[in-house]
Design an enzyme around this catalytic site. Structure first.
Site, short mmCIF file in Angstrom:
data_model
loop_
_atom_site.label_atom_id
_atom_site.label_comp_id
_atom_site.label_asym_id
_atom_site.label_seq_id
_atom_site.Cartn_x
_atom_site.Cartn_y
_atom_site.Cartn_z
N HIS A 233 -7.22 7.95 11.80
CA HIS A 233 -6.84 6.53 11.67
C HIS A 233 -5.33 6.33 11.49
O HIS A 233 -4.91 5.29 10.99
CB HIS A 233 -7.61 5.89 10.51
CG HIS A 233 -9.08 5.72 10.80
ND1 HIS A 233 -10.01 5.40 9.84
CD2 HIS A 233 -9.77 5.84 11.97
CE1 HIS A 233 -11.21 5.33 10.41
NE2 HIS A 233 -11.09 5.60 11.69
N ARG B 123 0.84 -1.21 0.00
CA ARG B 123 0.00 0.00 0.00
C ARG B 123 0.87 1.26 0.00
O ARG B 123 0.53 2.26 -0.62
CB ARG B 123 -0.93 0.02 1.22
CG ARG B 123 -2.03 -1.03 1.11
CD ARG B 123 -3.07 -0.87 2.18
NE ARG B 123 -3.75 0.41 2.06
CZ ARG B 123 -4.42 0.98 3.06
NH1 ARG B 123 -4.50 0.38 4.22
NH2 ARG B 123 -5.01 2.13 2.88
P1 OAD Z 1 -14.79 3.51 2.08
O1 OAD Z 1 -13.96 2.75 1.10
O2 OAD Z 1 -15.60 2.74 3.05
O3 OAD Z 1 -15.81 4.42 1.28
C1 OAD Z 1 -15.39 5.27 0.26
C2 OAD Z 1 -16.56 6.14 -0.11
O4 OAD Z 1 -16.10 7.06 -1.08
C3 OAD Z 1 -17.74 5.38 -0.73
O5 OAD Z 1 -18.95 5.77 -0.10
C4 OAD Z 1 -17.73 5.83 -2.19
O6 OAD Z 1 -19.04 5.93 -2.74
C5 OAD Z 1 -17.10 7.20 -2.08
N1 OAD Z 1 -16.42 7.69 -3.28
C6 OAD Z 1 -15.78 6.98 -4.25
N2 OAD Z 1 -15.23 7.79 -5.15
C7 OAD Z 1 -15.52 9.06 -4.76
C8 OAD Z 1 -15.23 10.36 -5.28
N3 OAD Z 1 -14.50 10.52 -6.39
N4 OAD Z 1 -15.69 11.44 -4.60
C9 OAD Z 1 -16.42 11.30 -3.47
N5 OAD Z 1 -16.73 10.10 -2.93
C10 OAD Z 1 -16.28 9.00 -3.56
O7 OAD Z 1 -13.82 4.52 2.78
P2 OAD Z 1 -13.97 5.24 4.19
O8 OAD Z 1 -15.36 5.69 4.41
O9 OAD Z 1 -12.88 6.23 4.27
O10 OAD Z 1 -10.31 2.33 8.42
O11 OAD Z 1 -13.66 4.05 5.18
C11 OAD Z 1 -13.61 4.31 6.54
C12 OAD Z 1 -12.57 3.48 7.19
O12 OAD Z 1 -12.82 2.11 6.94
C13 OAD Z 1 -11.15 3.68 6.65
O13 OAD Z 1 -10.48 4.75 7.23
C14 OAD Z 1 -10.50 2.41 6.99
C15 OAD Z 1 -11.59 1.52 6.47
O14 OAD Z 1 -11.53 0.22 6.58
C16 OAD Z 1 -9.23 1.71 8.92
O15 OAD Z 1 -8.33 1.28 8.22
C17 OAD Z 1 -9.26 1.64 10.40
#
Ligand code: OAD
Length: 272
Positions: A131, A79
């Protein structure tokens, strides 16, 4: 830039800009989606290549590291390589510009991220990392921060590419104090968030007039609870995400990519 947006989206951005006009305290939470347009896959995207048979949720846990530290370590080294050459996209840049503009105008704009990349910083933002940080390592036993020998002379906390570039980059490293395995300084599932970062985030969410959630699936707590905290304290909640999320607190949803919306929104708010 406006020409790229549909009339409906233009109207939504206008509404959001109107809601934000003259607000003094704004809190923003970003997730993996804001870095997607920089070429970093989100967590819910299927992994590719060597890692296509692994789920991120299964690797980012203390249990996975205890069971197979070499596997988890090599996933993080992979990564790090994936992120090393990535650059901020228009959403990161717009947020950084807005933050500087807000500071000059004595507004409070707190930027909180769940991301472990440094694209907000590269764009020039000050950001609270909930995180952890992909650039840092620490001992999994005694928690002592680890800096590779070749990095001791460096002043900054930049991504430790000296580890990534080494031929044995995938070999586990042990702590010189206690012999424990070195791990990434990242919050894994089931672990506590850094106390200071979480306190700053809670205070900013509880005190803001508008809370903006950008590019997060709103699935992972406690970060996902910040929007609810803001809402309970009277804030309006805006979500920018091309896909639906389970966030039920939102007053306004802009269903489009952050890299498309943020530059337009920030231009309308700042007038520049
Ligand atoms: P996710 O991978 O869960 O979600 C990403 C979000 O971004 C989704 O809802 C997509 O629809 C949206 N998305 C994709 N492309 C986009 C764009 N160009 N503009 C805006 N939105 C877009 O990621 P997180 O919500 O960050 O934790 O996940 C939360 C946590 O879960 C992370 O920090 C990580 C993970 O597992 C740990 O590692 C502890």
């Amino acid at each position: 830039m406006l020409a790229e947006l549909s009339p409906a989206l233009i109207a939504e951005v206008h509404d959001a800009a109107k809601l934000l006009a003259s607000k003094q305290r704004i809190c923003l939470l970003t997730g993996a989606g804001i870095s997607a347009e920089s070429g970093i896959p989100t967590f819910r995207d299927k992994q590719t290549g060597l890692w296509e048979n692994h789920r991120a949720e299964d690797l980012a846990t203390p249990e996975a590291f205890a069971c197979d530290p070499a596997l988890v370590w090599s996933w993080y080294q992979w990564r790090r390589q994936l992120v090393a050459d990535k650059k901020p996209n228009p959403a990161h840049k717009a947020l950084a510009y807005w933050q500087h503009h807000a500071k000059a105008n004595h507004q409070q704009l707190t930027l909180i991220t769940q991301n472990v990349d440094d694209l907000h910083e590269q764009a020039g933002s000050t950001v609270v990392h909930l995180h952890g940080n992909l650039a840092r390592n620490r001992c999994s036993q005694c928690q002592t921060p680890y800096t590779s020998a070749s990095n001791h002379s460096k002043d900054s906390e930049a991504l430790d590419n000296s580890d990534v570039d080494r031929q044995d980059a995938e070999t586990l490293i042990t702590c010189s104090h206690c012999g424990g395995y070195i791990r990434p300084d990242i919050v894994w599932f089931g672990e506590s968030l850094p106390v200071q970062a979480w306190q700053t985030a809670e205070e900013a969410a509880a005190d803001c007039e508008v809370f903006i959630s950008i590019g997060t699936s709103s699935l992972v707590y406690p970060a996902a609870g910040l929007a609810q905290l803001a809402k309970r304290n009277g804030a309006k909640v805006i979500e920018i995400n091309p896909n639906p999320t389970p966030n039920t607190t939102v007053d306004m949803i802009i269903k489009e990519k952050a890299g498309i919306i943020m530059p337009v929104l920030v231009k309308q708010i700042t007038g520049s």
